[in-house]
Write a protein that holds these residues in place. Structure first.
Motif, PDB file in Angstrom:
ATOM      1  N   LEU A 111      -9.483  11.277 -20.850  1.00 21.28           N
ATOM      2  CA  LEU A 111     -10.395  12.397 -20.594  1.00 21.28           C
ATOM      3  C   LEU A 111      -9.970  13.632 -21.381  1.00 21.28           C
ATOM      4  O   LEU A 111     -10.811  14.278 -22.037  1.00 21.28           O
ATOM      5  CB  LEU A 111     -10.430  12.697 -19.095  1.00 21.28           C
ATOM      6  N   LEU A 152     -12.129  15.398 -24.368  1.00 23.31           N
ATOM      7  CA  LEU A 152     -12.571  16.781 -24.171  1.00 23.31           C
ATOM      8  C   LEU A 152     -12.036  17.699 -25.267  1.00 23.31           C
ATOM      9  O   LEU A 152     -12.770  18.579 -25.763  1.00 23.31           O
ATOM     10  CB  LEU A 152     -12.133  17.291 -22.795  1.00 23.31           C
ATOM     11  N   ALA A 190     -18.551  18.710 -21.685  1.00 23.84           N
ATOM     12  CA  ALA A 190     -18.329  17.993 -20.428  1.00 23.84           C
ATOM     13  C   ALA A 190     -19.387  16.918 -20.224  1.00 23.84           C
ATOM     14  O   ALA A 190     -19.076  15.784 -19.825  1.00 23.84           O
ATOM     15  CB  ALA A 190     -18.338  18.976 -19.264  1.00 23.84           C
ATOM     16  N   ALA A 204     -18.498  12.967 -20.225  1.00 25.19           N
ATOM     17  CA  ALA A 204     -18.750  12.277 -18.953  1.00 25.19           C
ATOM     18  C   ALA A 204     -19.598  11.026 -19.179  1.00 25.19           C
ATOM     19  O   ALA A 204     -19.317   9.956 -18.620  1.00 25.19           O
ATOM     20  CB  ALA A 204     -19.441  13.213 -17.976  1.00 25.19           C
ATOM     21  N   LYS A 234     -19.741  14.229 -14.107  1.00 25.00           N
ATOM     22  CA  LYS A 234     -19.896  15.456 -14.879  1.00 25.00           C
ATOM     23  C   LYS A 234     -19.097  16.600 -14.253  1.00 25.00           C
ATOM     24  O   LYS A 234     -18.569  17.459 -14.966  1.00 25.00           O
ATOM     25  CB  LYS A 234     -21.374  15.813 -14.974  1.00 25.00           C
ATOM     26  N   ALA A 268     -15.489  16.184 -15.341  1.00 27.14           N
ATOM     27  CA  ALA A 268     -15.330  16.505 -16.758  1.00 27.14           C
ATOM     28  C   ALA A 268     -15.452  18.013 -16.992  1.00 27.14           C
ATOM     29  O   ALA A 268     -14.694  18.595 -17.789  1.00 27.14           O
ATOM     30  CB  ALA A 268     -16.371  15.752 -17.586  1.00 27.14           C
TER      31      ALA A 268
END
Length: 292
Positions: free
Chosen positions: A250, A254, A267, A271, A278, A281
């Motif tokens: 993640l 990101l 995000a 996601a 969401k 994220a």
């Protein structure tokens, strides 16, 4: 859902004389004990039997003392023979068989059925053995949804393309294959689909029947140097569930997304790509964006 028998009364036998029509008759895939009594009666009562190879069907008919005349019907003569068969089925009972199993499964019969129906000819199913269904019943792979894909192309690129088209189908895949091509096909399936659970059924219903199951990699290695004999059914389980994204996954996604997107957009994109919520994220994106 289970298959349920009809609530309508069922006759134990065909009428003494068959009505005109096209009778689609399944024959054994190996064990002659799988020939149904109904199939024997229909073939004996038909005025003509359309078949792929008169030598193969002739041996079956001889075993059951059936003397009905045969008419070759295969890929090479189907277009020229089909009109005559349909015309005859309009006034007499005509049976269609394949070399083994249920007609129309990897043979030219579907055009005959389609044209017969278009011509108003009655088409009757006389069901029985089918290698694909027999293999599914003993492989231990999901059967609530399956796709029969027949024979894969022989050439490598065409085979890869065909497998790629099936990669995301959420169902057990069923193929027919020959012994000499088996190892290459299993390897191509592994390369294109991943190491899914699979099964190889060989000589189904015959004396040396076997169903070998395991990951595609294991099955490909098993027959890499020793191609098996006999008719073969290959089954491949549905797509495996994706591994859950880790915290590091993640963060990495990101970081890359935040380099070119606003927090909200990054995000949402991450996601969807990783299958995380969401909300999760977005919360993590804010932390990374603020440098905490």
């Amino acid at each position: 859902m289970h298959e349920h028998p009809s609530s309508e009364p069922v006759s134990a036998e065909e009428p003494a004389s068959l009505a005109p029509g096209l009778y689609i008759v399944a024959t054994p895939i190996g064990n002659l004990g799988d020939m149904t009594a109904r199939a024997v009666r229909v073939l004996a009562s038909a005025s003509l039997i359309a078949c792929e190879d008169t030598r193969v069907t002739g041996r079956l008919l001889n075993h059951f003392a059936i003397t009905t005349r045969m008419q070759p019907y295969h890929d090479h003569n189907a277009a020229s023979v089909r009109p005559g068969l349909i015309a005859r089925a309009a006034v007499e009972p005509v049976a269609l068989v394949s070399d083994a199993g249920t007609p129309l499964i990897s043979d030219p019969g579907y055009k005959l059925v389609a044209d017969a129906r278009d011509a108003g000819v009655t088409v009757v199913a006389v069901p029985g053995a089918c290698a694909a269904i027999a293999a599914l019943s003993i492989a231990g792979l999901p059967t609530d949804r399956f796709l029969f894909a027949g024979f894969l192309p022989a050439k490598d690129k065409a085979k890869r393309d065909a497998i790629a088209e099936l990669a995301n189908v959420p169902a057990t895949l069923v193929f027919y294959e020959s012994g000499p091509r088996l190892a290459a096909t299993l390897l191509a399936l592994h390369d294109g689909l991943g190491d899914r659970p699979a099964g190889v059924g060989r000589e189904l219903t015959k004396r040396y029947e076997e169903m070998v199951t395991g990951p595609l990699s294991e099955l490909a290695a098993r027959w890499a140097d020793a191609p098996p004999r006999g008719e073969i059914v290959v089954l491949v389980g549905p797509p495996l569930p994706a591994a859950a994204a880790t915290a590091d996954d993640l963060d990495s996604a990101l970081h890359a997304a935040l380099a070119t997107m606003k927090v909200k957009d990054a995000a949402r994109t991450v996601a969807e790509a990783l299958g995380v919520s969401k909300t999760e994220a977005y919360a993590r994106a804010l932390v990374l964006k603020n440098g905490e």
